[in-house]
Design an enzyme around this catalytic site. Structure first.
Site, short mmCIF file in Angstrom:
data_model
loop_
_atom_site.label_atom_id
_atom_site.label_comp_id
_atom_site.label_asym_id
_atom_site.label_seq_id
_atom_site.Cartn_x
_atom_site.Cartn_y
_atom_site.Cartn_z
N LYS A 1 -3.60 -8.46 -13.52
CA LYS A 1 -2.66 -8.83 -12.47
C LYS A 1 -2.17 -10.27 -12.56
O LYS A 1 -1.09 -10.59 -12.05
CB LYS A 1 -3.35 -8.65 -11.10
CG LYS A 1 -3.76 -7.23 -10.79
CD LYS A 1 -2.57 -6.37 -10.47
CE LYS A 1 -1.90 -6.83 -9.19
NZ LYS A 1 -0.73 -6.00 -8.87
N THR B 1 3.73 -12.92 -11.49
CA THR B 1 4.18 -12.40 -10.20
C THR B 1 5.55 -13.00 -9.95
O THR B 1 5.69 -14.22 -9.93
CB THR B 1 3.22 -12.79 -9.06
OG1 THR B 1 1.93 -12.25 -9.32
CG2 THR B 1 3.73 -12.27 -7.72
N ARG C 1 -1.94 -1.68 -15.92
CA ARG C 1 -2.88 -0.71 -15.35
C ARG C 1 -4.06 -0.42 -16.28
O ARG C 1 -5.17 -0.18 -15.78
CB ARG C 1 -2.13 0.59 -15.03
CG ARG C 1 -0.98 0.45 -14.06
CD ARG C 1 -1.43 0.01 -12.69
NE ARG C 1 -0.32 -0.02 -11.75
CZ ARG C 1 -0.40 -0.45 -10.50
NH1 ARG C 1 -1.55 -0.93 -10.04
NH2 ARG C 1 0.67 -0.46 -9.72
N HIS D 1 0.66 4.08 -0.18
CA HIS D 1 0.30 3.61 -1.52
C HIS D 1 -1.21 3.70 -1.73
O HIS D 1 -1.69 4.20 -2.76
CB HIS D 1 0.77 2.18 -1.73
CG HIS D 1 0.26 1.57 -2.99
ND1 HIS D 1 0.67 1.99 -4.24
CD2 HIS D 1 -0.65 0.57 -3.22
CE1 HIS D 1 0.05 1.29 -5.18
NE2 HIS D 1 -0.75 0.42 -4.58
N GLU E 1 2.66 5.51 -9.40
CA GLU E 1 2.89 6.61 -8.46
C GLU E 1 4.10 7.44 -8.85
O GLU E 1 4.06 8.67 -8.76
CB GLU E 1 3.09 6.05 -7.05
CG GLU E 1 1.88 5.30 -6.49
CD GLU E 1 2.26 4.46 -5.29
OE1 GLU E 1 2.13 4.97 -4.16
OE2 GLU E 1 2.69 3.31 -5.48
N GLN F 1 -6.37 -3.40 -16.09
CA GLN F 1 -6.95 -3.41 -14.74
C GLN F 1 -8.05 -2.34 -14.60
O GLN F 1 -9.11 -2.60 -14.02
CB GLN F 1 -5.85 -3.17 -13.71
CG GLN F 1 -6.31 -3.24 -12.27
CD GLN F 1 -5.16 -3.03 -11.29
OE1 GLN F 1 -4.03 -2.72 -11.68
NE2 GLN F 1 -5.43 -3.20 -10.03
N GLU G 1 5.05 -3.68 -8.94
CA GLU G 1 4.63 -3.40 -7.56
C GLU G 1 5.70 -3.96 -6.63
O GLU G 1 5.99 -5.16 -6.64
CB GLU G 1 3.26 -4.01 -7.26
CG GLU G 1 2.14 -3.34 -8.04
CD GLU G 1 0.75 -3.73 -7.58
OE1 GLU G 1 0.64 -4.62 -6.71
OE2 GLU G 1 -0.22 -3.17 -8.11
N ASP H 1 -2.80 -11.41 -2.36
CA ASP H 1 -2.13 -10.11 -2.41
C ASP H 1 -2.92 -9.13 -1.56
O ASP H 1 -4.14 -8.96 -1.75
CB ASP H 1 -2.07 -9.63 -3.86
CG ASP H 1 -1.15 -8.42 -4.03
OD1 ASP H 1 -0.18 -8.31 -3.26
OD2 ASP H 1 -1.40 -7.62 -4.94
N ASP I 1 4.80 -7.82 -8.11
CA ASP I 1 3.48 -8.22 -8.61
C ASP I 1 3.14 -7.32 -9.81
O ASP I 1 2.49 -6.30 -9.68
CB ASP I 1 2.44 -8.10 -7.50
CG ASP I 1 1.17 -8.85 -7.83
OD1 ASP I 1 1.23 -9.79 -8.63
OD2 ASP I 1 0.11 -8.48 -7.30
N GLU J 1 6.87 -5.29 -3.38
CA GLU J 1 6.18 -5.92 -2.26
C GLU J 1 7.11 -6.85 -1.47
O GLU J 1 8.16 -7.27 -1.95
CB GLU J 1 4.97 -6.73 -2.78
CG GLU J 1 4.02 -5.92 -3.64
CD GLU J 1 2.70 -6.62 -3.89
OE1 GLU J 1 2.35 -7.54 -3.11
OE2 GLU J 1 2.01 -6.24 -4.85
#
Length: 437
Positions: free
Chosen positions: A255, A259, A239, A135, A375, A242, A201, A128, A235, A203
């Site tokens: 994480k 995925t 948070r 971002h 975000e 993490q 996420e 990744d 993904d 991606e």
């Protein structure tokens, strides 16, 4: 090019696309097909009847496998030859072998509604990256302030980390809310429990073709021919887990629990009309020029529209459509797929057929183009309003996330389909630690 099958006028799955996937049907095991509109063309059947020979005459089947790895390993010349042959077989004015044989069509062309999709590849390794400048700037601003948003290395190399291949799942697979250690109070000991800050996420991922030998880096001139095709990637990220665990070695349990990838792999050749220059990587844009091995002739970027939609349990019960919470574009990536692959192998690391590499979260400059709830809600301080009056900062149990993508230029449309996943409640036990409240 007009296919002999009827396609909707706005279909993103015409002859200019022909994405590959692995599918099964009732009573028949998984094998390789291509999507054409709302149909799947069974490449195993075409191969058995001698209509295509990806590996060359007498070299054995490629499309009877439950993955695309064998085909990926053949390289770009074989991919180009099969793609050209399929376009000829499926054109209204092309080769008659399939078009004019009712018996063969009955066996080789399957309604999309009758198939089950599987992971497109046996993924040996998953990497990744962190290739969207906006971002990286947003996240850095939240945690370090705007003056230190980007780390000193970010504009010099594609930052990345090795993920967990075993937990890569195909679209539609439910995601159990992960549990782990968190430290919500910096002045108290850590606690254990289900993640409360579960995130997505947005991606774009690509699969590697033949790859390279250990100790032999891939040069930029060869990188494009090593990329088999692209999928959408979600993904998922916890948070809070993490945040507590990532120092000093980076992402781990926050994480690696899941995925999700879309089932159809769009060939790189199909995206050629959508290559665009991207942000200049030199002094003209106020950026440092990359070291020579990372310099890439234009165009570097891809113009692919991306969408994030949310369907809550309440929406589902009411029969309401999923609500779009963000729209972005792959052109918001600063580092290209080729640069990601070249950097990955510059130390001699060997990439192998079926390896998956993802871009990292793709965010644009406007809040509505951010590719994560971290975000979109700005670290939980700005809840998103939903049409039914509900709000979200991060994901709740029962929420279903849908990522979709399409490249459009005039009448040309290349669809990626969707990658979806629904959040299920955690089934964890306390594990001997205090539960998070």
């Amino acid at each position: 090019m007009t296919p002999f099958l009827d396609l909707a006028s706005d279909s993103g799955f015409g002859l200019a696309n022909l994405p590959y996937g692995v599918f099964s049907t009732a009573g028949h095991p998984a094998r390789v097909g291509v999507r054409l509109g709302d149909w799947v063309v069974d490449l195993d059947v075409l191969e058995q009847h001698g209509l295509i020979a990806a590996a060359g005459a007498g070299r054995g089947p490629v499309f009877s496998h439950a993955s695309l790895n064998a085909f990926m390993a053949l390289g770009a010349d074989a991919w180009d030859a099969v793609r050209s042959r399929l376009q000829d077989l499926l054109r209204a004015d092309g080769a008659p072998d399939l078009r004019d044989s009712a018996t063969l069509r009955e066996h080789a062309i399957v309604p999309l509604a009758d198939v089950t999709m599987h992971l497109p590849a046996e993924i040996g390794d998953y990497t990744d990256f962190y290739s969207s400048r906006q971002h990286a700037t947003n996240v850095g601003t939240m945690f370090r302030g705007p003056e230190n948003a980007l780390m000193p290395n970010w504009l010099h190399l594609p930052v990345g980390y090795h993920g967990r291949a075993s937990s890569v799942v195909v679209s539609g697979t439910d995601v159990v809310r992960p549990s782990g250690q968190q430290r919500p109070d910096d002045d108290a000991p850590p606690v254990f429990g289900p993640s409360k800050l579960l995130d997505i996420e947005l991606e774009l991922g690509f699969f590697v073709g033949p790859g390279n030998d250990l100790g032999s880096p891939l040069p930029m001139a060869e990188a494009g021919r090593q990329i088999f095709g692209f999928v959408l990637v979600n993904d998922w990220s916890a948070r809070d887990i993490q945040k507590w665990e990532y120092v000093p070695l980076g992402p781990f349990l926050g994480k690696n629990f899941a995925t999700s990838v879309s089932p159809w792999v769009v060939p790189y050749a199909a995206l050629e009309p959508f290559r665009i220059p991207g942000e200049a990587q030199d002094a003209s844009a106020g950026n440092p020029e990359p070291l020579p091995y990372l310099r890439q002739p234009e165009p570097r970027s891809l113009d692919i529209d991306l969408t994030v939609a949310l369907e809550t349990a309440a929406m589902r019960e009411a029969g309401a459509d999923p609500h779009v919470v963000a729209t972005s574009n792959a052109k918001n990536l600063y580092w290209s797929p080729e640069q990601q692959l070249v950097h990955h192998t510059v130390n001699g690391c060997n990439a192998r057929p079926g390896d998956l590499m993802a871009s990292g979260t793709i965010s644009g400059e406007e809040p509505g183009s951010y590719g994560s709830f971290l975000e979109l809600s700005w670290r939980g301080t700005r809840p998103l309003s939903l049409p039914d009056g509900d709000t979200r900062t991060f994901l709740r149990d029962g929420d279903r996330v849908l990522l979709s993508g399409e490249a459009v230029r005039g009448d040309l449309r290349i669809g990626f389909g969707e990658v979806t996943g629904t959040i299920l409640p955690s089934d964890s036990t306390a594990g001997g630690l205090p539960l998070a409240s």
